[in-house]
Design a protein around this motif. Sequence first.
Motif, PDB file in Angstrom:
ATOM      1  N   GLY A  66      34.637  10.588 -32.929  1.00 48.36           N
ATOM      2  CA  GLY A  66      34.299  11.423 -34.074  1.00 48.36           C
ATOM      3  C   GLY A  66      35.227  12.590 -34.315  1.00 48.36           C
ATOM      4  N   CYS A  67      36.393  12.615 -33.685  1.00 48.16           N
ATOM      5  CA  CYS A  67      37.282  13.770 -33.830  1.00 48.16           C
ATOM      6  C   CYS A  67      37.770  13.921 -35.271  1.00 48.16           C
ATOM      7  CB  CYS A  67      38.471  13.643 -32.883  1.00 48.16           C
ATOM      8  SG  CYS A  67      38.014  13.886 -31.151  1.00 48.16           S
ATOM      9  N   LYS A  68      37.790  15.151 -35.736  1.00 45.10           N
ATOM     10  CA  LYS A  68      38.224  15.464 -37.099  1.00 45.10           C
ATOM     11  C   LYS A  68      39.708  15.796 -37.167  1.00 45.10           C
ATOM     12  CE  LYS A  68      36.742  20.282 -36.447  1.00 45.10           C
ATOM     13  NZ  LYS A  68      35.723  21.287 -36.835  1.00 45.10           N
ATOM     14  N   ALA A  69      40.312  16.056 -36.020  1.00 45.52           N
ATOM     15  CA  ALA A  69      41.747  16.339 -35.929  1.00 45.52           C
ATOM     16  C   ALA A  69      42.169  16.057 -34.500  1.00 45.52           C
ATOM     17  CB  ALA A  69      42.048  17.786 -36.292  1.00 45.52           C
ATOM     18  N   VAL A  70      43.464  15.815 -34.316  1.00 41.84           N
ATOM     19  CA  VAL A  70      43.994  15.526 -32.983  1.00 41.84           C
ATOM     20  C   VAL A  70      45.210  16.413 -32.741  1.00 41.84           C
ATOM     21  CG1 VAL A  70      45.230  13.819 -31.588  1.00 41.84           C
ATOM     22  CG2 VAL A  70      43.145  13.169 -32.792  1.00 41.84           C
ATOM     23  N   VAL A  71      45.264  16.973 -31.538  1.00 40.05           N
ATOM     24  CA  VAL A  71      46.401  17.789 -31.124  1.00 40.05           C
ATOM     25  C   VAL A  71      47.143  17.038 -30.028  1.00 40.05           C
ATOM     26  CG1 VAL A  71      47.162  20.019 -30.235  1.00 40.05           C
ATOM     27  CG2 VAL A  71      45.068  19.874 -31.618  1.00 40.05           C
ATOM     28  N   ILE A  72      48.426  16.796 -30.249  1.00 44.43           N
ATOM     29  CA  ILE A  72      49.262  16.151 -29.233  1.00 44.43           C
ATOM     30  C   ILE A  72      49.825  17.237 -28.338  1.00 44.43           C
ATOM     31  CG2 ILE A  72      51.341  14.789 -28.812  1.00 44.43           C
ATOM     32  CD1 ILE A  72      50.804  13.365 -31.459  1.00 44.43           C
ATOM     33  N   ALA A  73      49.332  17.289 -27.111  1.00 49.01           N
ATOM     34  CA  ALA A  73      49.729  18.322 -26.156  1.00 49.01           C
ATOM     35  C   ALA A  73      50.763  17.778 -25.182  1.00 49.01           C
ATOM     36  CB  ALA A  73      48.498  18.835 -25.401  1.00 49.01           C
ATOM     37  N   VAL A  80      58.992  11.200 -29.376  1.00 44.83           N
ATOM     38  CA  VAL A  80      59.324   9.791 -29.638  1.00 44.83           C
ATOM     39  C   VAL A  80      58.360   9.083 -30.580  1.00 44.83           C
ATOM     40  CG1 VAL A  80      60.434   9.631 -27.379  1.00 44.83           C
ATOM     41  CG2 VAL A  80      58.078   8.835 -27.637  1.00 44.83           C
ATOM     42  N   ALA A  81      57.173   9.678 -30.857  1.00 44.55           N
ATOM     43  CA  ALA A  81      56.175   8.878 -31.567  1.00 44.55           C
ATOM     44  C   ALA A  81      55.379   9.603 -32.636  1.00 44.55           C
ATOM     45  CB  ALA A  81      55.199   8.276 -30.551  1.00 44.55           C
ATOM     46  N   VAL A  82      55.547  10.911 -32.811  1.00 45.64           N
ATOM     47  CA  VAL A  82      54.621  11.624 -33.694  1.00 45.64           C
ATOM     48  C   VAL A  82      54.711  11.141 -35.139  1.00 45.64           C
ATOM     49  CG1 VAL A  82      56.169  13.576 -34.222  1.00 45.64           C
ATOM     50  CG2 VAL A  82      53.688  13.901 -34.272  1.00 45.64           C
ATOM     51  N   GLY A  83      55.900  10.785 -35.608  1.00 48.42           N
ATOM     52  CA  GLY A  83      56.032  10.314 -36.985  1.00 48.42           C
ATOM     53  C   GLY A  83      55.210   9.066 -37.241  1.00 48.42           C
ATOM     54  N   ALA A  84      55.316   8.087 -36.344  1.00 53.12           N
ATOM     55  CA  ALA A  84      54.560   6.842 -36.485  1.00 53.12           C
ATOM     56  C   ALA A  84      53.067   7.094 -36.376  1.00 53.12           C
ATOM     57  CB  ALA A  84      55.009   5.841 -35.425  1.00 53.12           C
ATOM     58  N   LEU A  85      52.665   8.011 -35.503  1.00 59.13           N
ATOM     59  CA  LEU A  85      51.239   8.303 -35.334  1.00 59.13           C
ATOM     60  C   LEU A  85      50.663   8.946 -36.593  1.00 59.13           C
ATOM     61  CD1 LEU A  85      51.327   9.627 -31.657  1.00 59.13           C
ATOM     62  CD2 LEU A  85      50.429   7.423 -32.445  1.00 59.13           C
ATOM     63  N   ARG A  86      51.403   9.827 -37.204  1.00 58.59           N
ATOM     64  CA  ARG A  86      50.916  10.470 -38.428  1.00 58.59           C
ATOM     65  C   ARG A  86      50.799   9.469 -39.574  1.00 58.59           C
ATOM     66  NH1 ARG A  86      54.394  15.999 -37.450  1.00 58.59           N
ATOM     67  NH2 ARG A  86      52.678  17.215 -36.525  1.00 58.59           N
ATOM     68  N   PHE A  89      47.387   7.261 -38.863  1.00 64.69           N
ATOM     69  CA  PHE A  89      46.047   7.858 -38.891  1.00 64.69           C
ATOM     70  C   PHE A  89      45.937   8.846 -40.051  1.00 64.69           C
ATOM     71  CE2 PHE A  89      46.848   6.582 -34.525  1.00 64.69           C
ATOM     72  CZ  PHE A  89      45.684   5.906 -34.199  1.00 64.69           C
ATOM     73  N   ASP A  90      44.730   8.918 -40.631  1.00 66.57           N
ATOM     74  CA  ASP A  90      44.553   9.766 -41.806  1.00 66.57           C
ATOM     75  C   ASP A  90      43.822  11.060 -41.492  1.00 66.57           C
ATOM     76  OD1 ASP A  90      42.045   8.810 -41.321  1.00 66.57           O
ATOM     77  OD2 ASP A  90      41.755   7.869 -43.286  1.00 66.57           O
ATOM     78  N   ILE A  91      43.779  11.448 -40.207  1.00 70.87           N
ATOM     79  CA  ILE A  91      43.254  12.757 -39.851  1.00 70.87           C
ATOM     80  C   ILE A  91      44.437  13.667 -39.503  1.00 70.87           C
ATOM     81  CG2 ILE A  91      41.066  11.820 -39.017  1.00 70.87           C
ATOM     82  CD1 ILE A  91      42.112  12.263 -36.165  1.00 70.87           C
ATOM     83  N   PRO A  92      44.240  14.988 -39.553  1.00 73.35           N
ATOM     84  CA  PRO A  92      45.342  15.888 -39.192  1.00 73.35           C
ATOM     85  C   PRO A  92      45.803  15.653 -37.748  1.00 73.35           C
ATOM     86  CG  PRO A  92      43.588  17.100 -40.301  1.00 73.35           C
ATOM     87  CD  PRO A  92      43.048  15.726 -40.014  1.00 73.35           C
ATOM     88  N   ILE A  93      47.098  15.542 -37.544  1.00 73.83           N
ATOM     89  CA  ILE A  93      47.686  15.446 -36.208  1.00 73.83           C
ATOM     90  C   ILE A  93      48.661  16.600 -36.055  1.00 73.83           C
ATOM     91  CG2 ILE A  93      49.159  14.099 -34.662  1.00 73.83           C
ATOM     92  CD1 ILE A  93      47.957  11.580 -35.794  1.00 73.83           C
ATOM     93  N   ILE A  94      48.332  17.514 -35.154  1.00 71.95           N
ATOM     94  CA  ILE A  94      49.163  18.683 -34.884  1.00 71.95           C
ATOM     95  C   ILE A  94      49.845  18.445 -33.550  1.00 71.95           C
ATOM     96  CG2 ILE A  94      49.191  21.184 -34.553  1.00 71.95           C
ATOM     97  CD1 ILE A  94      46.142  19.692 -36.168  1.00 71.95           C
ATOM     98  N   ALA A  95      51.148  18.685 -33.477  1.00 68.88           N
ATOM     99  CA  ALA A  95      51.896  18.328 -32.278  1.00 68.88           C
ATOM    100  C   ALA A  95      52.707  19.505 -31.756  1.00 68.88           C
ATOM    101  CB  ALA A  95      52.827  17.148 -32.574  1.00 68.88           C
ATOM    102  N   ILE A  96      52.778  19.601 -30.448  1.00 70.51           N
ATOM    103  CA  ILE A  96      53.595  20.632 -29.817  1.00 70.51           C
ATOM    104  C   ILE A  96      55.043  20.174 -29.768  1.00 70.51           C
ATOM    105  CG2 ILE A  96      53.357  19.781 -27.429  1.00 70.51           C
ATOM    106  CD1 ILE A  96      52.874  22.834 -26.704  1.00 70.51           C
ATOM    107  N   GLU A  97      55.961  21.124 -29.826  1.00 70.04           N
ATOM    108  CA  GLU A  97      57.372  20.840 -29.643  1.00 70.04           C
ATOM    109  C   GLU A  97      58.036  22.095 -29.077  1.00 70.04           C
ATOM    110  OE1 GLU A  97      58.926  19.793 -33.461  1.00 70.04           O
ATOM    111  OE2 GLU A  97      58.919  21.842 -34.219  1.00 70.04           O
TER     112      GLU A  97
END
Length: 268
Positions: A66-73, A80-86, A89-97
Motif C-alpha cells: 500500500g505504499c504511496k511513494a518509494v524512496v531508494i536509499a 544503474v536503475a532509477v530511470g527504468a524504475l520510474r 511505476f506510477d507512484i513517486p520514486i525519490i532516489a538518493i545520489e
Amino acid sequence: MSASRPVGVLDSGVGGLSLLRDIRRELPHEDLLYVADSACAPYGDRSTAWIARRSARIIEFLVAQGCKAVVIACNTITAVAVGALREAFDIPIIAIEPAIKPAVALTRSGVIAVMATSRTLQSDSLHRLRRRHGAGVEVLFVPCPGLADRVEAIDLDSAELHAQLHTLLSPALRKGADTLVLGCTHYPFLIDSIARVAGAGVRIVDPSPAVAAEVRRRLHEQGLLRRRVELGIDSVWTSAATDQARDTIGALLDQHLEVRQLPPLGRD
C-alpha cells in the motif's frame, strides 16, 4: 491515493537506515516501511540487469503493502536503475545520489572527493553529475570496498576500520581534498571515524537530510502528506535472518523495531 498510506524505503542492506532516520525526523507522522535486502548484499557485485530486476520486485512488494511513494536509499540502485524504475511505476520514486553540487559549493581548496562503492563510481549517472556540477573543481572518486560490510557487521570504530579509512582517504587528502561526499548510505554510520581520519579541516557531506526534505516536498506537492497528531510507525522487512537484522538495527539506531521476514520475490 490516500495520504494515510505508508512510505516505502529500500536498500540492499541496513545502510539506508541512515536515510530512514532523517525521513523520520522530517516526517514524524508518516508510517515508514523499510526493506533491507541484506541476504543479497552487496549489490555492487551484481550485474546491472540483476539490480534492476531485484529492485523492481522489491518496489512491487512495497506497492502491494500500500505504499504511496518509494524512496531508494541505495546509491547503486539509483546509479544503474532509477530511470527504468520510474518508468515502470506510477507512484513517486525519490532516489538518493552523491551530493556533488553541495560539495562543490562548500570546497575552499577546489578539490572534493566522492566516497562510494566501485559500481556507483563507475556509473554513467555519477559521471553525468560530475560533468554537470563539477566545472572548475577537481572531483576525485574514492572506491571504498568493504566499508559497507563493516557497517553491516557493526564495526563502526575499530582500529582496523581506522587503518582502512586512512588507506582509502590518504591519496585524496594529499591532493588537497577538503570536502568528502558520502556516496553510500552505509557511510553516515561511520561519519565520526571518517572525520577523525580526515581531520578537522575537512567537511563531510551527507545527502540524507536533503533527500528527506525532498520526500516531504514531493508528498506535499501531490497532496499525500499525512495530517494527524499520532507519530508514525517504522516497520522493517529483511531478506536475512530476522534475529540478526533486529540486533543490527538496534545497534545502529539505538532502538528496537519490529522486523519481519521478506517473502520470496521470485527467482533472480
